[in-house]
Design a protein around this motif. Structure first.
Motif, PDB file in Angstrom:
ATOM      1  N   TYR A 176      40.057  33.782 -71.196  1.00  0.00           N
ATOM      2  CA  TYR A 176      39.023  33.000 -70.526  1.00  0.00           C
ATOM      3  C   TYR A 176      37.882  33.844 -69.956  1.00  0.00           C
ATOM      4  N   VAL A 196      34.595  33.040 -71.605  1.00  0.00           N
ATOM      5  CA  VAL A 196      34.085  31.741 -71.173  1.00  0.00           C
ATOM      6  C   VAL A 196      33.414  31.861 -69.809  1.00  0.00           C
ATOM      7  N   VAL A 197      34.035  32.599 -68.901  1.00  0.00           N
ATOM      8  CA  VAL A 197      33.471  32.779 -67.568  1.00  0.00           C
ATOM      9  C   VAL A 197      32.148  33.525 -67.647  1.00  0.00           C
ATOM     10  N   ILE A 203      24.730  31.351 -68.743  1.00  0.00           N
ATOM     11  CA  ILE A 203      24.050  30.061 -68.896  1.00  0.00           C
ATOM     12  C   ILE A 203      23.506  29.586 -67.552  1.00  0.00           C
ATOM     13  N   MET A 204      24.284  29.766 -66.486  1.00  0.00           N
ATOM     14  CA  MET A 204      23.834  29.369 -65.156  1.00  0.00           C
ATOM     15  C   MET A 204      22.595  30.158 -64.753  1.00  0.00           C
ATOM     16  N   ALA A 262      30.106  33.746 -70.214  1.00  0.00           N
ATOM     17  CA  ALA A 262      29.126  32.866 -70.853  1.00  0.00           C
ATOM     18  C   ALA A 262      28.614  31.816 -69.873  1.00  0.00           C
ATOM     19  N   ALA A 263      29.499  31.255 -69.054  1.00  0.00           N
ATOM     20  CA  ALA A 263      29.080  30.255 -68.073  1.00  0.00           C
ATOM     21  C   ALA A 263      28.133  30.866 -67.045  1.00  0.00           C
TER      22      ALA A 263
END
Length: 59
Positions: A8, A11-12, A18-19, A14-15
């Motif tokens: 994960y 994913v973290v 994006i933020m 990438a988030a």
């Protein structure tokens, strides 16, 4: 725990990216950018003054 981060972690990251992109596109992002530019400009000026670039002192 290591496998959780391996699974994960992407994913973290990438988030978070994006933020940051979303915030940078808002008026808040403009305000943050202006603050960073101002701070870097003041730091550059202070470093130039300490290296003998300008002998005047400004608060």
């Amino acid at each position: 725990m290591k496998t959780f981060l391996e699974e994960y972690g992407v994913v973290v990251v990438a988030a978070i990216i994006i933020m940051i992109i979303v915030v940078a596109a808002t008026p808040l992002g403009t305000s943050i950018r202006d603050g960073i530019v101002s701070a870097v400009s003041r730091l550059t000026t202070a470093l130039n003054n300490s290296n003998g670039g300008n002998t005047s002192v400004t608060p």
